[in-house]
Scaffold this active site. Structure first.
Site, PDB file in Angstrom:
ATOM      1  N   GLY A 133      -7.152 -94.798  31.141  1.00 20.06           N
ATOM      2  CA  GLY A 133      -6.263 -95.272  30.055  1.00 20.06           C
ATOM      3  C   GLY A 133      -6.859 -94.523  28.934  1.00 20.06           C
ATOM      4  O   GLY A 133      -6.479 -93.899  27.814  1.00 20.06           O
ATOM      5  N   ASP A 134      -8.533 -94.626  28.788  1.00 20.37           N
ATOM      6  CA  ASP A 134      -9.016 -94.015  27.626  1.00 20.37           C
ATOM      7  C   ASP A 134      -8.836 -92.391  27.574  1.00 20.37           C
ATOM      8  O   ASP A 134      -8.831 -91.719  26.770  1.00 20.37           O
ATOM      9  CB  ASP A 134     -10.545 -94.303  27.951  1.00 20.37           C
TER      10      ASP A 134
END
Length: 311
Positions: free
Chosen positions: A256-257
């Site tokens: 996600g990052d």
């Protein structure tokens, strides 16, 4: 101090892993194996490293202790080309760290320490932003105190920066209108929480994003949905991005990052949001094939080579 492409304000921490044959009970002395410090950072150091390795001129704002965990974060970011001038070091607090205990069947429990960012002040953040006035984009999230993050985003907007907020972990208190935020990154679980919807209630992603947009007044919302890809609302235009399937999934912790950082990088390079999110999906697919979050964020040439291999 010169202007940057991107400034990142979020936390740095270090993950430690250990393997146990059972979960402990109160009062028990537990023997574990393979205790090691992983190359896993907080959301701030993760995103900064990913951007730096993609060739984006990036600066980091945060606060860590004068300890080995803070040294690691500084090294990881500097090795990626990130400017850490405003990585404040202090004896007031220890750098955040977490212990992940992994059981014999893969189940885990996480013991998460306090974030050292609780000692970061708005005056310190504003001083850093003032010193880098003219920077294109400001990225923040809630692994630093959420009010500090939002106040900083508002100030960055006043300075003319494009603002991006990842409100994770979501605060208990309402965030109010976020019309000073240009891009809001959430996941599907967070979207349902924001709208007070049960996690199993049926709702189309487009309807969810429309309701989040109406609530906060944010023009661009990107919602990740794990293996189901992502959904994007840009003004009144909606689209979905399919996830890229890979055979060898090793670690999804930093995907996600990485997706967020890759989207930001493509926007900085002049792509529109649709192009950026599709490219970011491929970037995230590569990242999950590599163990650890920091090692998973690859430089541009490796990402482009991977994308070519997809056909």
């Amino acid at each position: 101090m010169s202007k940057k492409d991107v400034i990142v304000l979020n936390s740095h921490g270090v993950g430690q892993y250990a393997y146990a044959d059972h979960m402990p009970v109160w009062g028990e002395t537990l023997c574990v194996t393979k205790w090691h410090v992983a190359e896993d950072g907080g959301k701030g150091s993760n995103v900064s490293v990913a951007l730096g390795r993609l060739g984006i001129d990036t600066a980091y704002i945060g606060k860590v202790g004068n300890d080995p965990w803070g040294d690691l974060g500084e090294k990881w970011m500097q090795d990626a080309g990130v400017d850490t001038t405003y990585l404040y070091r202090t004896d007031e607090v220890s750098t955040g760290t977490g212990l992940i205990l992994i059981g014999p069947d893969g189940q885990n429990t996480v013991i998460d320490g306090d974030s050292s960012s609780v000692k970061l002040t708005l005056d310190e953040v504003k001083a850093a932003l003032d010193a880098m006035k003219g920077t294109t984009m400001f990225v923040t999230g809630f692994e630093v105190p959420e009010q500090l993050s939002l106040d900083a985003a508002r100030y960055a907007k006043e300075l003319g920066m494009v603002t991006l907020v990842n409100p994770s972990p979501l605060p208990e208190k309402p965030m109010g209108r976020l019309d000073y935020v240009d891009y809001l990154f959430i996941n599907e679980v967070e979207g349902r929480y924001i709208l007070d919807l049960p996690q199993d209630s049926p709702i189309l992603p487009q309807d969810m994003l429309n309701k989040v947009q109406e609530k906060y007044g944010v023009p661009n919302i990107i919602m990740t949905m794990g293996g189901d890809g992502s959904a994007v609302l840009c003004g009144d235009e909606y689209w979905t991005v399919e996830s890229v399937k890979v055979e060898n999934v090793v670690n999804t912790a930093g995907a996600g990052d990485g997706y967020m950082a890759a989207t930001v990088a493509q926007l900085i390079l002049g792509k529109d949001l649709k192009e950026a999110t599709h490219w970011a999906s491929k970037y995230a697919a590569l990242s999950v094939t590599i163990d650890g979050t920091i090692p998973a964020y690859r430089p541009m040439d490796e990402v482009e080579e991977f994308i070519k291999s997809l056909g």
